[in-house]
Design a protein around this motif. Structure first.
Motif, PDB file in Angstrom:
ATOM      1  N   ALA A  20       4.039 -12.453 -10.673  1.00 28.55           N
ATOM      2  CA  ALA A  20       5.456 -12.814 -10.668  1.00 28.55           C
ATOM      3  C   ALA A  20       6.161 -12.363  -9.397  1.00 28.55           C
ATOM      4  CB  ALA A  20       6.149 -12.197 -11.878  1.00 28.55           C
ATOM      5  N   GLN A  21       5.423 -11.731  -8.486  1.00 30.00           N
ATOM      6  CA  GLN A  21       6.044 -11.240  -7.272  1.00 30.00           C
ATOM      7  C   GLN A  21       5.080 -11.386  -6.100  1.00 30.00           C
ATOM      8  OE1 GLN A  21       6.268  -6.831  -7.332  1.00 30.00           O
ATOM      9  NE2 GLN A  21       5.371  -7.014  -9.360  1.00 30.00           N
ATOM     10  N   ASP A  22       5.636 -11.279  -4.911  1.00 28.28           N
ATOM     11  CA  ASP A  22       4.818 -11.320  -3.697  1.00 28.28           C
ATOM     12  C   ASP A  22       4.181  -9.942  -3.526  1.00 28.28           C
ATOM     13  OD1 ASP A  22       3.668 -11.999  -1.335  1.00 28.28           O
ATOM     14  OD2 ASP A  22       5.497 -11.828  -0.147  1.00 28.28           O
ATOM     15  N   PHE A  23       3.111  -9.730  -4.241  1.00 30.79           N
ATOM     16  CA  PHE A  23       2.537  -8.396  -4.368  1.00 30.79           C
ATOM     17  C   PHE A  23       1.792  -7.967  -3.106  1.00 30.79           C
ATOM     18  CE2 PHE A  23      -1.076  -5.680  -5.605  1.00 30.79           C
ATOM     19  CZ  PHE A  23      -0.370  -4.586  -6.074  1.00 30.79           C
ATOM     20  N   GLN A  24       2.052  -6.726  -2.680  1.00 26.37           N
ATOM     21  CA  GLN A  24       1.337  -6.100  -1.572  1.00 26.37           C
ATOM     22  C   GLN A  24       1.149  -4.625  -1.876  1.00 26.37           C
ATOM     23  OE1 GLN A  24       3.171  -6.582   2.281  1.00 26.37           O
ATOM     24  NE2 GLN A  24       1.796  -8.264   2.779  1.00 26.37           N
ATOM     25  N   GLY A  25       0.206  -4.010  -1.190  1.00 19.62           N
ATOM     26  CA  GLY A  25       0.007  -2.579  -1.358  1.00 19.62           C
ATOM     27  C   GLY A  25      -0.703  -1.972  -0.162  1.00 19.62           C
ATOM     28  N   LYS A  26      -0.620  -0.652  -0.099  1.00 22.17           N
ATOM     29  CA  LYS A  26      -1.255   0.093   0.981  1.00 22.17           C
ATOM     30  C   LYS A  26      -1.903   1.341   0.384  1.00 22.17           C
ATOM     31  CE  LYS A  26      -0.069   2.613   5.243  1.00 22.17           C
ATOM     32  NZ  LYS A  26       1.033   2.941   6.175  1.00 22.17           N
ATOM     33  N   ALA A  27      -3.172   1.543   0.693  1.00 27.21           N
ATOM     34  CA  ALA A  27      -3.894   2.722   0.196  1.00 27.21           C
ATOM     35  C   ALA A  27      -4.521   3.469   1.364  1.00 27.21           C
ATOM     36  CB  ALA A  27      -4.968   2.294  -0.805  1.00 27.21           C
ATOM     37  N   ILE A  28      -4.415   4.789   1.308  1.00 27.59           N
ATOM     38  CA  ILE A  28      -5.008   5.651   2.333  1.00 27.59           C
ATOM     39  C   ILE A  28      -6.263   6.299   1.748  1.00 27.59           C
ATOM     40  CG2 ILE A  28      -4.607   7.546   3.950  1.00 27.59           C
ATOM     41  CD1 ILE A  28      -2.702   5.226   4.330  1.00 27.59           C
ATOM     42  N   TYR A  29      -7.369   6.232   2.476  1.00 29.63           N
ATOM     43  CA  TYR A  29      -8.635   6.789   2.011  1.00 29.63           C
ATOM     44  C   TYR A  29      -9.159   7.834   3.004  1.00 29.63           C
ATOM     45  CZ  TYR A  29      -8.989   2.888  -1.302  1.00 29.63           C
ATOM     46  OH  TYR A  29      -8.763   1.986  -2.313  1.00 29.63           O
ATOM     47  N   PHE A  64      -8.966   6.103   6.577  1.00 30.10           N
ATOM     48  CA  PHE A  64      -8.880   4.644   6.628  1.00 30.10           C
ATOM     49  C   PHE A  64      -7.627   4.174   5.902  1.00 30.10           C
ATOM     50  CE2 PHE A  64     -13.366   5.314   7.376  1.00 30.10           C
ATOM     51  CZ  PHE A  64     -13.714   4.308   8.259  1.00 30.10           C
ATOM     52  N   ILE A  65      -7.115   3.035   6.340  1.00 34.90           N
ATOM     53  CA  ILE A  65      -5.957   2.404   5.709  1.00 34.90           C
ATOM     54  C   ILE A  65      -6.377   1.042   5.172  1.00 34.90           C
ATOM     55  CG2 ILE A  65      -3.607   1.544   6.036  1.00 34.90           C
ATOM     56  CD1 ILE A  65      -3.354   3.514   8.384  1.00 34.90           C
ATOM     57  N   LEU A  66      -6.099   0.809   3.887  1.00 28.89           N
ATOM     58  CA  LEU A  66      -6.378  -0.486   3.256  1.00 28.89           C
ATOM     59  C   LEU A  66      -5.054  -1.151   2.910  1.00 28.89           C
ATOM     60  CD1 LEU A  66      -8.540  -2.444   1.943  1.00 28.89           C
ATOM     61  CD2 LEU A  66      -8.019  -1.264  -0.215  1.00 28.89           C
ATOM     62  N   ASN A  67      -4.743  -2.249   3.587  1.00 31.18           N
ATOM     63  CA  ASN A  67      -3.588  -3.066   3.233  1.00 31.18           C
ATOM     64  C   ASN A  67      -4.083  -4.269   2.454  1.00 31.18           C
ATOM     65  OD1 ASN A  67      -1.321  -1.678   4.558  1.00 31.18           O
ATOM     66  ND2 ASN A  67      -2.406  -2.159   6.456  1.00 31.18           N
ATOM     67  N   PHE A  68      -3.456  -4.550   1.319  1.00 33.46           N
ATOM     68  CA  PHE A  68      -3.988  -5.600   0.447  1.00 33.46           C
ATOM     69  C   PHE A  68      -2.875  -6.405  -0.211  1.00 33.46           C
ATOM     70  CE2 PHE A  68      -3.733  -1.585  -1.898  1.00 33.46           C
ATOM     71  CZ  PHE A  68      -2.985  -1.924  -3.011  1.00 33.46           C
ATOM     72  N   ASN A  69      -3.249  -7.624  -0.605  1.00 36.82           N
ATOM     73  CA  ASN A  69      -2.414  -8.427  -1.492  1.00 36.82           C
ATOM     74  C   ASN A  69      -3.304  -8.921  -2.629  1.00 36.82           C
ATOM     75  OD1 ASN A  69      -3.849 -10.666  -0.472  1.00 36.82           O
ATOM     76  ND2 ASN A  69      -2.283 -11.073   1.087  1.00 36.82           N
ATOM     77  N   LYS A  70      -2.920  -9.995  -3.291  1.00 39.47           N
ATOM     78  CA  LYS A  70      -3.673 -10.423  -4.471  1.00 39.47           C
ATOM     79  C   LYS A  70      -5.052 -10.995  -4.138  1.00 39.47           C
ATOM     80  CE  LYS A  70      -0.185 -12.901  -5.771  1.00 39.47           C
ATOM     81  NZ  LYS A  70       0.693 -13.868  -6.478  1.00 39.47           N
ATOM     82  N   THR A  71      -5.234 -11.491  -2.917  1.00 37.44           N
ATOM     83  CA  THR A  71      -6.494 -12.159  -2.590  1.00 37.44           C
ATOM     84  C   THR A  71      -7.216 -11.587  -1.373  1.00 37.44           C
ATOM     85  OG1 THR A  71      -5.341 -13.812  -1.235  1.00 37.44           O
ATOM     86  CG2 THR A  71      -5.714 -14.351  -3.562  1.00 37.44           C
ATOM     87  N   ALA A  72      -6.512 -10.871  -0.492  1.00 34.50           N
ATOM     88  CA  ALA A  72      -7.143 -10.441   0.756  1.00 34.50           C
ATOM     89  C   ALA A  72      -6.749  -9.010   1.107  1.00 34.50           C
ATOM     90  CB  ALA A  72      -6.763 -11.389   1.891  1.00 34.50           C
ATOM     91  N   CYS A 229      -9.312   7.905  -2.343  1.00 32.70           N
ATOM     92  CA  CYS A 229      -7.933   7.506  -2.054  1.00 32.70           C
ATOM     93  C   CYS A 229      -6.998   8.708  -2.196  1.00 32.70           C
ATOM     94  CB  CYS A 229      -7.506   6.393  -3.001  1.00 32.70           C
ATOM     95  SG  CYS A 229      -5.839   5.776  -2.703  1.00 32.70           S
ATOM     96  N   SER A 230      -6.163   8.917  -1.202  1.00 32.20           N
ATOM     97  CA  SER A 230      -5.237  10.049  -1.216  1.00 32.20           C
ATOM     98  C   SER A 230      -3.777   9.626  -1.371  1.00 32.20           C
ATOM     99  CB  SER A 230      -5.380  10.869   0.076  1.00 32.20           C
ATOM    100  OG  SER A 230      -5.125  10.061   1.219  1.00 32.20           O
ATOM    101  N   GLU A 231      -3.483   8.338  -1.177  1.00 31.37           N
ATOM    102  CA  GLU A 231      -2.088   7.884  -1.245  1.00 31.37           C
ATOM    103  C   GLU A 231      -2.041   6.381  -1.478  1.00 31.37           C
ATOM    104  OE1 GLU A 231       1.764   7.575   1.774  1.00 31.37           O
ATOM    105  OE2 GLU A 231       0.168   9.024   2.192  1.00 31.37           O
ATOM    106  N   ILE A 232      -1.117   5.943  -2.323  1.00 27.02           N
ATOM    107  CA  ILE A 232      -0.930   4.514  -2.591  1.00 27.02           C
ATOM    108  C   ILE A 232       0.553   4.168  -2.536  1.00 27.02           C
ATOM    109  CG2 ILE A 232      -1.148   2.657  -4.301  1.00 27.02           C
ATOM    110  CD1 ILE A 232      -3.625   4.006  -5.375  1.00 27.02           C
ATOM    111  N   THR A 233       0.867   3.071  -1.860  1.00 31.41           N
ATOM    112  CA  THR A 233       2.227   2.543  -1.836  1.00 31.41           C
ATOM    113  C   THR A 233       2.167   1.087  -2.273  1.00 31.41           C
ATOM    114  OG1 THR A 233       2.804   3.982   0.033  1.00 31.41           O
ATOM    115  CG2 THR A 233       4.275   2.127  -0.433  1.00 31.41           C
ATOM    116  N   LEU A 234       2.880   0.756  -3.344  1.00 35.26           N
ATOM    117  CA  LEU A 234       2.917  -0.616  -3.837  1.00 35.26           C
ATOM    118  C   LEU A 234       4.197  -1.301  -3.401  1.00 35.26           C
ATOM    119  CD1 LEU A 234       1.508  -0.156  -7.467  1.00 35.26           C
ATOM    120  CD2 LEU A 234       0.272  -0.805  -5.387  1.00 35.26           C
TER     121      LEU A 234
END
Length: 283
Positions: A20-29, A64-72, A229-234
Motif C-alpha cells: 500500500a506504500q512506496d516501500f523502501q528500507g536500509k539495513a546496516i550489516y 555493509f549497507i543494504l538499500n532495498f525495496n519490494k523487488t530489488a 544486521c546492526s541497524e534498520i531504517t524503514l
C-alpha cells in the motif's frame, strides 16, 4: 502447524501493508571473516606474523549497507577513511575481490538476477548472472535481533574461495611442476548456511547473495564468515535510488571465476619467481 499458520498470516497481513506504500528500507550489516593464513617454512619473526595476522583480520572486518525495496536491492561496503597510524588501511589478502563479491551488488528478486561491479587488479568487471535459489529448511527456533524477532533457516551451499595460503607459500621440493598443486588457487566445498530472518519485514532480501526467505535476513553464517544486521531504517525520509551498476566488462560468474583463477596463478608465479621475497605480504 500453529507456527507455520502464524508465520503465513503475518506475511500476508504485512505484505498487504507494504504494497500500500512506496516501500523502501536500509539495513546496516557488520561482516567478519576468519583468516587462516599458512606462513609455511618462511623465516618470519613471531611478532611480525602476529602483526600481519592482525592486519589481515582487520581487512576482513567490514560494514555493509543494504538499500532495498519490494523487488530489488543494492549492497555495498561502507567506505571508511584511513585512520592515522594505519599502514595501508589494514591491507591483507582480500577474499572478496578474487571471488567477485566485494563490489557493488545489485539483486533483482523479481527477475532472479544479480549484477556485481567488481575491481580485479585494476580492471573493472560487471558480473551478470542468475541468483542461486537455496533449498532453505525452515526451523522453529527463534531469537531477538535488535527490535525484531528472527527465525532460523538452514541450507547447504557450495562455496568457492581463493586459497591465499597456496599462492603465497613456498613450494616444497619437487612441487614446482606439480600440476595438482597448481590447481590450489581456489577451495571448493559444501558448507551449511545458517540464516536468521524476520517476517516482520516480509521482503525476499538479505546481505550478499542471500535471499529467498519470507522476511529480511538479519544474520547469516557460513563456516568462516558471520554477517549480522546492526541497524534498520524503514521508509527513510530521503528516498534512495536503487540502480543496477552498468560500468565494466560484462561477464558471467563462471567467466569471472576463470579470469580470477588465471590472475591468481600469475600472482603465485610472480611471487615464487621472486623467491618468496617480501615476507609473504600479499596485497
Amino acid at each position: 502447524m500453529r507456527y507455520k499458520w502464524f508465520i503465513g498470516l503475518m506475511i500476508v497481513c504485512m505484505g498487504v501493508s507494504l504494497q500500500a506504500q512506496d516501500f523502501q528500507g536500509k539495513a546496516i550489516y557488520q561482516s567478519k571473516t576468519q583468516v587462516n593464513f599458512d606462513f609455511g617454512n618462511r623465516n618470519i619473526p613471531e611478532d611480525r606474523k602476529k602483526e600481519m595476522m592482525e592486519r589481515m583480520k582487520k581487512a576482513n572486518e567490514k560494514t555493509f549497507i543494504l538499500n532495498f525495496n519490494k523487488t530489488a536491492s543494492i549492497y555495498k561496503v561502507e567506505e571508511k577513511l584511513e585512520q592515522p597510524g594505519e599502514r595501508g588501511g589494514g591491507r591483507g589478502p582480500r577474499f572478496g575481490a578474487m571471488a567477485g563479491n566485494d563490489g557493488d551488488l545489485y539483486k533483482n528478486i523479481q527477475d532472479q538476477k544479480y549484477l556485481v561491479k567488481n575491481e580485479l587488479l585494476g580492471k573493472i568487471f560487471l558480473i551478470d548472472d542468475e541468483l542461486e535459489a537455496l533449498d532453505w529448511k525452515m526451523e522453529s527456533e527463534s531469537k531477538q535481533i535488535g527490535n525484531y524477532t528472527a527465525f532460523k533457516a538452514t541450507a547447504v551451499k557450495t562455496i568457492k574461495r581463493p586459497n591465499m595460503s597456496a599462492i603465497f607459500r613456498r613450494p616444497g621440493r619437487g612441487e614446482e611442476n606439480d600440476e595438482e598443486k597448481k590447481g590450489e588457487e581456489f577451495i571448493i566445498k559444501e558448507v551449511e548456511i545458517v540464516a536468521w530472518y524476520t517476517p516482520e519485514i516480509p521482503i525476499n532480501q538479505g546481505p550478499g547473495l542471500y535471499w529467498g526467505l519470507p522476511g529480511l535476513i538479519l544474520a547469516v553464517n557460513d563456516d568462516v564468515t558471520t554477517i549480522v544486521c546492526s541497524e534498520i531504517t524503514l521508509n527513510p525520509s530521503e528516498k534512495i535510488e536503487i540502480k543496477a551498476p552498468s560500468k565494466g566488462k560484462q561477464v558471467t560468474q563462471a567467466e569471472y571465476d576463470q579470469i580470477s583463477q588465471e590472475k591468481m596463478k600469475e600472482m603465485r608465479e610472480n611471487f615464487r619467481n621472486r623467491g618468496g621475497r617480501g615476507g609473504g605480504r600479499p596485497n
